[in-house]
Write a protein that holds these residues in place. Structure first.
Motif, mmCIF file in Angstrom:
data_model
loop_
_atom_site.group_PDB
_atom_site.id
_atom_site.type_symbol
_atom_site.label_atom_id
_atom_site.label_comp_id
_atom_site.label_asym_id
_atom_site.label_seq_id
_atom_site.Cartn_x
_atom_site.Cartn_y
_atom_site.Cartn_z
ATOM 1 N N UNK A 235 114.382 8.938 -65.996
ATOM 2 C CA UNK A 235 113.539 9.504 -67.047
ATOM 3 C C UNK A 235 114.245 10.673 -67.715
ATOM 4 N N UNK A 236 114.814 11.551 -66.902
ATOM 5 C CA UNK A 236 115.500 12.726 -67.442
ATOM 6 C C UNK A 236 116.648 12.300 -68.368
ATOM 7 N N UNK A 237 117.410 11.318 -67.938
ATOM 8 C CA UNK A 237 118.533 10.840 -68.751
ATOM 9 C C UNK A 237 118.043 10.158 -70.022
ATOM 10 N N UNK A 238 116.987 9.359 -69.911
ATOM 11 C CA UNK A 238 116.456 8.643 -71.079
ATOM 12 C C UNK A 238 115.937 9.616 -72.131
ATOM 13 N N UNK A 239 115.180 10.624 -71.694
ATOM 14 C CA UNK A 239 114.634 11.600 -72.637
ATOM 15 C C UNK A 239 115.748 12.372 -73.341
ATOM 16 N N UNK A 240 116.759 12.770 -72.587
ATOM 17 C CA UNK A 240 117.863 13.527 -73.174
ATOM 18 C C UNK A 240 118.647 12.724 -74.190
ATOM 19 N N UNK A 241 118.909 11.463 -73.874
ATOM 20 C CA UNK A 241 119.651 10.611 -74.797
ATOM 21 C C UNK A 241 118.853 10.337 -76.070
ATOM 22 N N UNK A 242 117.547 10.108 -75.921
ATOM 23 C CA UNK A 242 116.704 9.848 -77.090
ATOM 24 C C UNK A 242 116.561 11.089 -77.958
ATOM 25 N N UNK A 243 116.480 12.254 -77.334
ATOM 26 C CA UNK A 243 116.389 13.502 -78.100
ATOM 27 C C UNK A 243 117.651 13.716 -78.923
ATOM 28 N N UNK A 244 118.813 13.477 -78.322
ATOM 29 C CA UNK A 244 120.073 13.636 -79.049
ATOM 30 C C UNK A 244 120.181 12.630 -80.196
ATOM 31 N N UNK A 245 119.700 11.409 -79.978
ATOM 32 C CA UNK A 245 119.738 10.393 -81.021
ATOM 33 C C UNK A 245 118.830 10.754 -82.195
ATOM 34 N N UNK A 246 117.773 11.514 -81.911
ATOM 35 C CA UNK A 246 116.819 11.943 -82.943
ATOM 36 C C UNK A 246 117.350 13.127 -83.751
ATOM 37 N N UNK A 247 118.390 13.801 -83.272
ATOM 38 C CA UNK A 247 118.848 15.079 -83.811
ATOM 39 C C UNK A 247 119.169 15.100 -85.305
ATOM 40 N N UNK A 248 119.598 14.004 -85.951
ATOM 41 C CA UNK A 248 119.822 14.096 -87.410
ATOM 42 C C UNK A 248 118.612 14.605 -88.189
ATOM 43 N N UNK A 249 117.412 14.500 -87.617
ATOM 44 C CA UNK A 249 116.212 15.033 -88.277
ATOM 45 C C UNK A 249 116.250 16.558 -88.367
ATOM 46 N N UNK A 250 117.146 17.211 -87.624
ATOM 47 C CA UNK A 250 117.227 18.668 -87.624
ATOM 48 C C UNK A 250 118.244 19.218 -88.619
ATOM 49 N N UNK A 251 118.856 18.378 -89.415
ATOM 50 C CA UNK A 251 119.918 18.823 -90.322
ATOM 51 C C UNK A 251 119.441 19.971 -91.219
ATOM 52 N N UNK A 252 120.276 21.001 -91.381
ATOM 53 C CA UNK A 252 119.909 22.186 -92.135
ATOM 54 C C UNK A 252 119.852 21.961 -93.642
ATOM 55 N N UNK A 253 120.650 21.052 -94.188
ATOM 56 C CA UNK A 253 120.774 20.967 -95.639
ATOM 57 C C UNK A 253 119.442 20.709 -96.352
ATOM 58 N N UNK A 254 118.624 19.734 -95.913
ATOM 59 C CA UNK A 254 117.334 19.548 -96.599
ATOM 60 C C UNK A 254 116.435 20.774 -96.513
ATOM 61 N N UNK A 255 116.585 21.572 -95.464
ATOM 62 C CA UNK A 255 115.759 22.764 -95.299
ATOM 63 C C UNK A 255 116.186 23.844 -96.281
ATOM 64 N N UNK A 256 117.497 24.029 -96.439
ATOM 65 C CA UNK A 256 117.995 24.965 -97.453
ATOM 66 C C UNK A 256 117.546 24.511 -98.841
ATOM 67 N N UNK A 257 117.621 23.212 -99.106
ATOM 68 C CA UNK A 257 117.200 22.673 -100.406
ATOM 69 C C UNK A 257 115.723 22.955 -100.666
ATOM 70 N N UNK A 258 114.896 22.818 -99.637
ATOM 71 C CA UNK A 258 113.458 23.054 -99.778
ATOM 72 C C UNK A 258 113.193 24.533 -100.072
ATOM 73 N N UNK A 259 113.860 25.424 -99.354
ATOM 74 C CA UNK A 259 113.717 26.862 -99.581
ATOM 75 C C UNK A 259 114.133 27.210 -101.008
ATOM 76 N N UNK A 260 115.253 26.668 -101.447
ATOM 77 C CA UNK A 260 115.738 26.891 -102.808
ATOM 78 C C UNK A 260 114.717 26.419 -103.838
ATOM 79 N N UNK A 261 114.132 25.245 -103.608
ATOM 80 C CA UNK A 261 113.184 24.678 -104.572
ATOM 81 C C UNK A 261 111.943 25.563 -104.706
ATOM 82 N N UNK A 262 111.450 26.100 -103.578
ATOM 83 C CA UNK A 262 110.277 26.981 -103.634
ATOM 84 C C UNK A 262 110.588 28.240 -104.429
#
Length: 378
Positions: free
Chosen positions: A344-371
């Motif tokens: 379970x520990x290994x599965x959760x860690x691998x899935x979390x890392x695979x999900x990580x592209x959702x954390x990319x900073x660029x869209x967040x900077x773009x959103x801040x700029x747009x506001x």
């Protein structure tokens, strides 16, 4: 765009707000915007405050219980003079101290639009410092400050709705990110694990945070105790500093305490994350919780509560384990499950890392700029 960003904290100070602001400033400058940071002189800085195109420093005083951090003294007249000579298109106030309030007033007198960010749940800290009676007072003060700006930005939709229900006007949402070039499972270091006494199959639990009362360390200590009973070989690493550091070292003598890792040395922090296997996050006072997403990106199995960043990013049983805010027993049970079930520990860690592209900073900077750009144009 010319932006004046006003904040009580900025690198090299170590906290989530300082890290977030440094990413936003860097991202906006990379896009060609001119950003001036207005902040207090830090503890390590000598001499008098300065006014420069990229930075204005002001005098400050230590924040009670946080002597390594400072709040800026009111500087309305100085900011008016500086901004008359070098007028920003917009002023963004990131923290709600005397400096931020004086910046709002200076900008208003010059007809410069202002925005603000709700970074820290100061009102919810009061119950952890024997001052629960002050919760509503602090919340009213924060509302009064933020409602003087054109909009208030929150890191999650959940928090934006909560603040709107409390009378905060013109809420906007922009999230937080993770530097995925730094925080990833490839930073794992078996040599570092060996210094902790961990074999390749030893579960290592890491915790990264400011070591302060509002982080709910009684629950973390309870979870660690249960894990040690069920998994005597488990290792524990606690990274950070703060008012509770001495007490935690006494209460958790079996844990490794490397201290704080400077923000400019993010690869070293990433090496610690990736060399561990699970991250227990018992705090219930976060506006977001950057460390949770850093841990996920590094391949840690995350155990947390169902709010802030974990609520936004964890798919229960797939990319982490979350419990209801009032379910401390569930948090401990999830911690034990991660400790005793290697697959379970290994599965959760691998899935979390695979999900990580959702954390990319660029869209967040773009959103801040747009506001900001939309506020300037309104």
């Amino acid at each position: 765009m010319k932006l004046a960003l006003v904040t009580e904290t900025y690198p090299p100070e170590i906290n989530g707000v300082a890290m977030t602001l440094s990413q936003l400033v860097s991202g906006l400058r990379d896009k060609g915007h001119r950003v001036q940071v207005v902040r207090p002189l830090q503890t390590s800085e000598k001499g008098d405050p300065k006014t420069e195109p990229d930075t204005i420093t002001v005098f400050g005083l230590p924040i009670p219980r946080y002597p390594d951090l400072r709040f800026g003294l009111p500087s309305r007249n100085r900011l008016i003079h500086a901004w008359q000579s070098n007028r920003p298109d917009i002023v963004h106030v990131a923290t709600e101290g005397p400096l931020g309030l004086s910046a709002i007033r200076a900008a208003k007198s010059l007809g410069i639009p202002t925005t603000s960010t709700f970074h820290t749940n100061f009102h919810s800290y009061s119950e952890h410092y024997n001052a629960k009676f002050a919760t509503r007072i602090v919340l009213a003060f924060l509302r009064w400050i933020h409602n003087q700006t054109r909009c208030t930005m929150a890191p999650t939709l959940e928090l934006a709705k909560q603040l709107a229900a409390e009378g905060f006007r013109n809420m906007e949402v922009f999230g937080r990110g993770v530097n995925l070039k730094v925080f990833n499972p490839q930073a794992r270091d078996e040599n570092l694990r060996r210094t902790w006494g961990a074999a390749p199959d030893t579960p290592v639990f890491i915790h990264v945070s400011r070591l302060a009362a509002e982080k709910n360390y009684d629950l973390l200590q309870k979870a660690y105790s249960e894990i040690r009973y069920r998994r005597p070989d488990a290792k524990f690493v606690v990274i950070g500093s703060g008012p509770m550091e001495k007490k935690l070292k006494q209460d958790l003598p079996f844990a490794t305490f490397p201290g704080s890792i400077p923000l400019e040395n993010r690869p070293e922090l990433a090496r610690y994350y990736a060399s561990a296997d699970a991250f227990l996050y018992p705090s219930k006072t976060e506006t977001y919780g950057n460390v949770a997403t850093e841990a996920m990106a590094s391949g840690n199995a995350l155990v947390a509560f169902d709010y802030a960043a974990p609520a936004q990013h964890v798919r229960q049983g797939l990319t982490g384990l979350i419990s209801a805010l009032d379910d401390d027993a569930g948090f401990v049970a999830s911690s034990l499950a991660v400790a005793t079930d290697d697959s379970l520990r290994e599965k959760l860690g691998q899935a979390a890392a695979a999900y990580a592209p959702a954390f990319d900073w660029q869209p967040i900077v773009d959103r801040f700029e747009a506001i900001l750009l939309r506020t300037i144009a309104s």
